[in-house]
Design an enzyme around this catalytic site. Structure first.
Site, PDB file in Angstrom:
ATOM      1  N   HIS A   1       4.244  -8.323  -1.256  1.00 57.25           N
ATOM      2  CA  HIS A   1       4.060  -9.043  -2.728  1.00 57.25           C
ATOM      3  C   HIS A   1       3.134  -7.911  -3.377  1.00 57.25           C
ATOM      4  CE1 HIS A   1       0.281 -10.217  -0.202  1.00 57.25           C
ATOM      5  NE2 HIS A   1      -0.367  -9.899  -1.395  1.00 57.25           N
TER       6      HIS A   1
ATOM      7  N   HIS B   1       3.414 -16.508  -1.400  1.00 57.25           N
ATOM      8  CA  HIS B   1       3.704 -15.853  -2.660  1.00 57.25           C
ATOM      9  C   HIS B   1       4.388 -14.450  -2.328  1.00 57.25           C
ATOM     10  CE1 HIS B   1       0.500 -13.447  -0.656  1.00 57.25           C
ATOM     11  NE2 HIS B   1      -0.063 -12.860  -1.745  1.00 57.25           N
TER      12      HIS B   1
ATOM     13  N   HIS C   1      -3.369  -4.859  -6.461  1.00 59.99           N
ATOM     14  CA  HIS C   1      -2.980  -4.413  -5.291  1.00 59.99           C
ATOM     15  C   HIS C   1      -1.416  -4.811  -5.118  1.00 59.99           C
ATOM     16  CE1 HIS C   1      -3.565  -8.508  -3.766  1.00 59.99           C
ATOM     17  NE2 HIS C   1      -2.958  -8.295  -2.833  1.00 59.99           N
TER      18      HIS C   1
ATOM     19  N   HIS D   1      -7.786 -14.602   4.246  1.00 58.85           N
ATOM     20  CA  HIS D   1      -7.758 -15.445   3.090  1.00 58.85           C
ATOM     21  C   HIS D   1      -7.590 -16.811   3.054  1.00 58.85           C
ATOM     22  CE1 HIS D   1      -7.430 -11.582   0.678  1.00 58.85           C
ATOM     23  NE2 HIS D   1      -6.020 -11.546   0.934  1.00 58.85           N
TER      24      HIS D   1
ATOM     25  N   TYR E   1      -7.974  -4.958   2.654  1.00 58.10           N
ATOM     26  CA  TYR E   1      -7.851  -4.156   1.292  1.00 58.10           C
ATOM     27  C   TYR E   1      -8.537  -2.958   1.287  1.00 58.10           C
ATOM     28  CZ  TYR E   1      -6.952  -8.735  -1.539  1.00 58.10           C
ATOM     29  OH  TYR E   1      -6.434  -9.700  -2.013  1.00 58.10           O
TER      30      TYR E   1
ATOM     31  N   GLU F   1      -2.995  -3.666   0.405  1.00 62.72           N
ATOM     32  CA  GLU F   1      -3.356  -4.514   1.362  1.00 62.72           C
ATOM     33  C   GLU F   1      -2.376  -4.413   2.389  1.00 62.72           C
ATOM     34  OE1 GLU F   1      -2.700  -8.786   0.178  1.00 62.72           O
ATOM     35  OE2 GLU F   1      -4.221  -9.400   1.455  1.00 62.72           O
TER      36      GLU F   1
END
Lengths: 119, 314
Positions: free
Chosen positions: B150, B206, B220, B252, B261, B271
């Site tokens: 993503h 996502h 990112h 997260h 990160y 990431e």
């Protein structure tokens, strides 16, 4: 300057003294380490630390006294005007002499007010 | 069926050799092509299309464009109509404009980010093949990321001036491209200002995310790893290679992902993202994070928002 240093570190690299005029922090900076890395390695915080690749621009500093050598830096942040004004990114710059620096980034990000979570 | 998944991102780099050392040596991608302009094309081992990353030599860091793959060629025409009906101009570009791809539809998101839809990209195949395959290939370097998972785009957010490109992108992605909202962050005195969104077309939390910031940018792109162990090993490999790590391995709250990160040598944030989080479905209730708990949403363990999360991007 607090002191004049021209001694060699363990690798034989010359070590210079960097003074941050905003905070009064003084730290040793070997000639083969970027100013930002040298600052962080000794636990100082005066220059905002970001991507360490010359891309994001948050570690912008003005060289008030002394000489630096810089690797390529994003033209988004370091253009002709900044070059004329002796403004560089600390993550891409190596001390060539003792230095006096002031923070020049538009965001002194650690102190920024945030009214809407992220901004 | 419309959009299937993220297809590729095109990043600008200041030093191509250093960039290849990072994406090939540290992340374990393979070079699968180059063109006359000096762009380099790369894929991860578990991907089957020819590339998921284009590196372009430039004097500044950041993202040139992002592209998503649709299932059928006819989806391109249908979605073009939907995007134009929404009020956004679309340019159809012929096959080969996106190297190794068929025709594509090009437009800008409300936030300004350049966005492509395409239906066909040259096939390369997974590194383990498709006949009695091994679970992973032995000959990879570095973290051996599986696939581009993503991207997170920074969108201008300035409520006092009435600017909220996060909200505009959310509305556009939902109405024109049929993306679903998995999670959102709501801020402001009344908690009614969308400041971030995680949206999907696949079955993961996502395929794209939007977070509010001072100006449009690239936050990112994330590469998938299987497990928490793989995340730790990836962090070790980054440390061995002196990669600049922004946030060491942690979880997260939003998406439940296991994350690191870090930055490529030009300062573009990457990431590594492990865990599928949860099964995201069109009828799943939307998850909302409040401004008070925003820190835990982003970095679940410390619960503290680090300034670099929104102020450091390219």
């Amino acid at each position: 300057m607090a002191r004049e240093t021209r001694q060699a570190d363990n690798d034989g690299a010359q070590v210079f003294t960097v003074e941050l005029l905003d905070t009064g922090e003084v730290f040793a900076c070997p000639e083969d380490q970027t100013v930002l890395k040298a600052m962080l390695a000794l636990g100082h915080k005066g220059i905002p630390s970001g991507c360490h690749g010359g891309g994001c621009g948050v570690c912008m500093v003005k060289v008030e006294r002394g000489e630096v050598r810089s690797l390529p830096m994003s033209a988004e942040h370091i253009g002709p005007q900044q070059r004329r004004d002796n403004i560089v990114l600390a993550c891409r710059s190596f001390a060539q002499s003792d230095l006096q620096l002031s923070v020049a980034g538009k965001m002194k990000m650690n102190m920024k007010p945030r009214r809407y979570g992220f901004v | 069926m419309g959009v299937m998944r993220i297809g590729h991102v095109n990043l600008r780099v200041l030093d191509m050799d250093a960039a290849l050392g990072h994406y090939i040596g540290v992340l374990g991608m393979s070079k699968t092509g180059e063109d006359e302009a000096g762009n380099i094309y790369l894929k991860a081992w578990d991907e089957w299309d020819r590339y998921s990353l284009i590196l372009s030599p430039s004097d500044r860091a950041g993202m040139n464009h992002i592209a998503y793959k649709v299932e059928h060629d006819s989806d391109l025409d249908a979605l073009r109509q939907r995007v134009e009906d929404y009020g956004i101009a679309v340019e159809e570009v012929p096959a080969g404009t996106l190297q190794y791809c068929g025709r594509a539809m090009k437009f800008n998101l409300p936030s300004g980010h350049e966005f492509y839809l395409y239906a066909q990209k040259e096939f390369a195949g997974k590194a383990v093949g498709v006949t009695n395959p091994d679970p992973w290939p032995q000959n990879r370097t570095g973290a051996a990321v599986h696939w581009l998972d993503h991207a997170l785009l920074i969108c201008e957010l300035n409520p006092e001036k009435g600017i909220n490109k996060v909200a505009e992108n959310m509305d556009f992605m939902k109405k024109a491209l049929d993306f679903y909202l998995a999670e959102q962050v709501m801020v402001g005195p009344d908690g009614d200002i969308p400041a971030a969104a995680w949206m999907f077309r696949s079955s993961t939390p996502h395929d794209i995310a939007f977070v509010g910031g001072e100006k449009m940018g690239f936050h990112h792109c994330a590469f998938f790893l299987d497990s928490w162990d793989d995340v730790l090993k990836a962090a070790d490999i980054m440390a061995m290679n002196k990669v600049r790590i922004d946030v060491t391995p942690q979880r997260h709250g939003i998406t439940r992902g296991y994350t690191i990160y870090f930055f490529d040598p030009s300062g573009n944030r990457n990431e590594t993202f492990a865990g599928l989080g949860y099964l995201a479905q069109p009828d799943m209730p939307v998850i909302t994070w409040t401004e008070q708990e925003l820190g835990r949403g982003i970095f679940y363990h410390t619960g503290e928002l680090v300034p670099s999360f929104t102020d450091v991007y390219t």
